[in-house]
Each structure stands twice: as C-alpha cells, then as structure tokens.
Design an enzyme around this catalytic site. Structure first.
Site, PDB file in Angstrom:
ATOM      1  N   ARG A   1     -27.598  26.841  56.227  1.00  0.00           N
ATOM      2  CA  ARG A   1     -26.170  27.181  56.268  1.00  0.00           C
ATOM      3  C   ARG A   1     -25.934  28.509  56.980  1.00  0.00           C
ATOM      4  NH1 ARG A   1     -23.918  29.126  51.767  1.00  0.00           N
ATOM      5  NH2 ARG A   1     -25.228  27.847  50.417  1.00  0.00           N
TER       6      ARG A   1
ATOM      7  N   TYR B   1       0.696  23.212  66.527  1.00  0.00           N
ATOM      8  CA  TYR B   1      -0.036  22.031  66.062  1.00  0.00           C
ATOM      9  C   TYR B   1       0.310  21.792  64.588  1.00  0.00           C
ATOM     10  CZ  TYR B   1      -3.927  19.603  63.902  1.00  0.00           C
ATOM     11  OH  TYR B   1      -4.670  18.750  63.137  1.00  0.00           O
TER      12      TYR B   1
ATOM     13  N   ASP C   1      -4.955  29.952  69.959  1.00  0.00           N
ATOM     14  CA  ASP C   1      -5.552  28.615  69.948  1.00  0.00           C
ATOM     15  C   ASP C   1      -5.567  28.141  71.398  1.00  0.00           C
ATOM     16  OD1 ASP C   1      -5.998  25.850  69.863  1.00  0.00           O
ATOM     17  OD2 ASP C   1      -5.093  25.652  67.881  1.00  0.00           O
TER      18      ASP C   1
ATOM     19  N   LYS D   1     -11.644  18.402  71.130  1.00  0.00           N
ATOM     20  CA  LYS D   1     -10.815  17.960  72.263  1.00  0.00           C
ATOM     21  C   LYS D   1     -11.570  18.125  73.587  1.00  0.00           C
ATOM     22  CE  LYS D   1      -7.827  17.787  68.855  1.00  0.00           C
ATOM     23  NZ  LYS D   1      -7.655  16.603  68.047  1.00  0.00           N
TER      24      LYS D   1
HETATM   25  C1  PLP Z   1      -4.044  22.672  69.290  1.00  0.00           C
HETATM   26  C2  PLP Z   1      -4.903  22.195  68.171  1.00  0.00           C
HETATM   27  N1  PLP Z   1      -5.553  23.086  67.411  1.00  0.00           N
HETATM   28  C3  PLP Z   1      -6.337  22.706  66.384  1.00  0.00           C
HETATM   29  C4  PLP Z   1      -6.495  21.370  66.055  1.00  0.00           C
HETATM   30  C5  PLP Z   1      -7.353  20.978  64.887  1.00  0.00           C
HETATM   31  O1  PLP Z   1      -8.597  20.589  65.312  1.00  0.00           O
HETATM   32  P1  PLP Z   1      -9.594  19.599  64.507  1.00  0.00           P
HETATM   33  O2  PLP Z   1      -8.937  18.258  64.494  1.00  0.00           O
HETATM   34  O3  PLP Z   1     -10.842  19.693  65.282  1.00  0.00           O
HETATM   35  O4  PLP Z   1      -9.707  20.148  63.121  1.00  0.00           O
HETATM   36  C6  PLP Z   1      -5.854  20.410  66.832  1.00  0.00           C
HETATM   37  C7  PLP Z   1      -6.020  18.978  66.519  1.00  0.00           C
HETATM   38  O5  PLP Z   1      -5.318  18.132  67.030  1.00  0.00           O
HETATM   39  C8  PLP Z   1      -5.038  20.827  67.917  1.00  0.00           C
HETATM   40  O6  PLP Z   1      -4.387  19.952  68.695  1.00  0.00           O
END
Ligand code: PLP
Length: 388
Positions: free
Chosen positions: A63, A114, A185, A210
């Site tokens: 971990r 998001y 982000d 993504k």
């Molecule tokens: C802009 C953005 N940030 C964070 C996330 C969250 O990521 P995860 O699904 O890998 O937890 C997403 C998921 O769609 C996203 O579109």
C-alpha cells in the site's frame, strides 16, 4: 527508473534520457517511465504483483509503493511537471485533495463542473466541512470577485459537460497573488493541451480513466504537484486512506499513455470537423466546442491552449426525449457515459440525476474517438434524423 519516490524531486531525478526536459511532450509520452537502459533490461516495466517487500527497506508494504505505479507517476510527471501520485480513481484523487483542506475552508469553483465533483462538494457543504462559492468560471470578473477570502480556487477547464473555458493564466496568477491555493482538473484538456503547474497551479488532478489511459478499460486517477510538502501530505494520505490503484490497471494506463499524442491529434481533428458539421444540422440548436471560431470561449482558449480537446456538447432541437432517441439510435457511436477512449461515446447528460441543474436537459455530450470521421458523421447524421 527511480524507486518509489520519497520526495517530489526523487521521482524525476536521475538525469535519464526519458526525463529530459528538452524532449517534446509528444516524445515524452512515449519515452518517460521506462526502465533504466541496462543490457537485457525490458523496454517496458513489469506488472509488479507484491503486497509486501523484504525488510529492511524503504518500500515496506504494497500500500506504500509499487514500481509499476512509479513508472506511470514518472510518465505523468514528465508531462505535467512536478511529481505525481496515482490513485484508484479520478474521484479518489479529488477526494484526497479535498480532504487536505481545513474544516470551514472556502472553495471557489465552477457551478458547472463534473457532476461527481459537484456531489462531493455539496456533501462537504452540507456537513459543514467546506464553504463553496459557485461561479461561472468563464466569467473572469465574477471569479476574481469571489476570490478574496477563498482557501482554494478549484478549476475544471474546459468544464464537463458545458465546455466553458476559464482564463487560466489570469485566474491562477490572481489567486496566487492573494495566497490562495489553486487546483486544476486537467482531464478534458490533457497536458498536451495545457499544463496548469507551469501556469502556477499548486495541484493538477486527472481522471486517468479518460484520455491518458485512452481505451475505456481502467478506472484510475492522479495528482501532480511541484510542492514537496504537499506531495508528502498527499502521499501519507494515500497510504492511510488506502485509495491505491491495482498494478495491472496502472500498467494498462502506461501502455495507453504511449499513444496519447497521436490519439489526441486524431480525436481533436475529428472533433473540430464534427463540430462544424453539427453547427449546420437541422436537429441541432446549439454546439458547444471551443474550437469553433464563433464559440464564446474560442478567443480565450486560443490564447493559451494548444488544442481544444475532443469532447463536443450540443443541444438537441427536439428536446430531451429526442436527444435520448438519437443516442439510442446510433450504430457506431456507443450510447455510454465516459470519455477519452479511442471509441466515440455519447449520452444525454441529464439521464443522470446528479447532473447540474444549470446544464440543459437536451444537452448531448459526444466524446469523439479516432474512427474515420466520415463514418462518424454518417452515424451522427442518421441518428439525429431518426430522432426528429
Ligand atoms: C472531468 C472529470 N474529472 C474527474 C472524473 C472522475 O474520474 P473517475 O471516473 O476516474 O473517478 C471525471 C469522470 O467522468 C471527469 O469527467
């Protein structure tokens, strides 16, 4: 490759060719995070499957560190700058970042971010842990007015799914001049399009699920920072809270990142062409894509971004029902959530109850993949016509 980093500088130390700042980002996606070049060494890192390590030593326990994680962390660090920690998901990375904030901290952020982040923020507000100031991140004046007294400016740009673009250089500089932390982000843009740490942000988060992994086959996240103290706090937090990734998923992400450059190039070219054609389609009320010259965010996006990403959102003229019908009619594009994979996906965002009320109910988000653009257009056109 260095061993598990104990400090940010460790992870990019060593002077090996793959970490060389003189290489272009397009080269670094291919070359960073490779094993050291010893005779008979593999060109790829192995998947390290170990829950524990022989003592005495720095690694200690599975971990706390893993050499496959370290390779991906090096690769992302070489693109974003700073040093990186990988997490079990993008949301786990965002949660880790939020849990560093003191009780009562004030966050200024987009009212259209998001939906998962918005849920986390609303929960933190309801429990009294955080105060949140929601703004239109593309309205620089509004954001600047909200900044005084904030602890953190949390930017997602372009936003998901409205594709609004924040004036990141101005906002980051202003927040830093007020001693306000900045987190970004960078999932939609990727480091090939913008590098927030280079603009002065303290933290960059990715849903590696993504574009960076790129094949819709893993859930992973990351945080990068140039601040050694912040890195250490996040590293300790990952150990204690346990939001660690599986080595196999990390290895898949490393395999995926190798083609990030060509995937982004193709997907963005497809997206621009499709956005242009959608703008003239009888079933489309409005297209949201910063790459279109008449998009309200085009000028600011062009001023600092090296591309416009490969997600397009558009509002269906026939309303929510017709939008659902279009998504369900496609033969090539998959009717599914998520984005950033080689295959195109679309969905009406409000089919999810968590979607922000400020997003129109007839908005379709299309993640454009790397297929032949004419095949994509035929499928989109047929599906939209079938939905009218
Ligand atoms: C802009 C953005 N940030 C964070 C996330 C969250 O990521 P995860 O699904 O890998 O937890 C997403 C998921 O769609 C996203 O579109």
């Amino acid at each position: 490759m260095s061993s598990t980093p104990s400090s940010p500088s460790d992870s990019i130390a060593g002077g090996s060719a793959h970490a060389n700042d003189s290489l272009s980002l397009q080269t670094r996606v291919v070359s960073a995070g490779r094993p050291d070049r010893n005779v008979d060494a593999g060109v790829n890192v192995p998947i390290e499957l170990n829950s524990t390590y022989l003592a005495p030593g720095e690694k200690g326990y599975g971990r706390y560190g893993n050499s496959t994680w370290t390779a991906l962390e090096e690769a992302i660090s070489s693109l974003e700058g700073g040093s990186t920690l990988v997490f079990s998901s993008g949301v786990a990375a965002i949660s880790a970042m939020l849990s560093l904030l003191p009780r009562g901290a004030v966050i200024t952020t987009s009212r259209n971010g998001y939906s998962g982040t918005m849920v986390l923020l609303r929960q933190a507000e309801e429990s009294g842990a955080l105060e949140v100031r929601y703004v239109d991140v593309s309205n620089t004046k509004e954001v600047l007015a909200a900044l005084p007294g904030s602890t953190l400016l949390w930017l997602e740009s372009p936003t998901n799914p409205a594709l609004e673009v924040a004036d990141m250089p101005t906002l980051i500089a202003s927040a830093k001049s007020l001693n306000i932390g900045v987190g970004v982000d960078n999932t939609f843009a990727t480091p090939l399009v913008q590098q927030p740490l280079e603009m002065g942000a303290d933290i960059v988060v990715h849903s590696l699920t993504k574009y960076i992994s790129g094949h819709s086959d893993v859930i992973l996240g990351s945080i990068s920072t140039k601040d050694p103290a912040l890195y250490q706090r996040l590293s300790d937090l990952r150990k204690i809270h346990g939001a660690i990734p599986g080595p196999f998923e990390v290895w898949l992400s490393l395999r995926g990142i190798r083609t990030l450059g060509v995937r982004m190039e193709r997907a963005q070219a497809n997206a621009l062409e499709l956005a242009k054609r959608l703008s003239n389609h009888p079933a489309v009320e409005k297209v949201r894509y910063p790459g279109l010259p008449d998009d309200p965010h085009h000028a600011i996006a062009s001023s600092f971004m090296k591309g416009f990403g490969a997600v397009i959102s558009f509002d269906h003229k026939g309303g929510a029902e017709a939008a659902d019908k279009a998504c369900a009619s496609s033969q090539l594009i998959a009717f599914a959530t998520s984005l950033g994979g080689v295959e195109s996906l679309w969905e009406r965002r409000h089919r999810w109850s968590a979607e922000s009320p400020t997003i129109p109910t007839n908005l379709i988000r299309l993640s454009v993949g790397i297929e032949d653009v004419e095949d994509l257009w035929r499928d989109i056109d047929n599906s939209l016509r079938a939905s009218l």
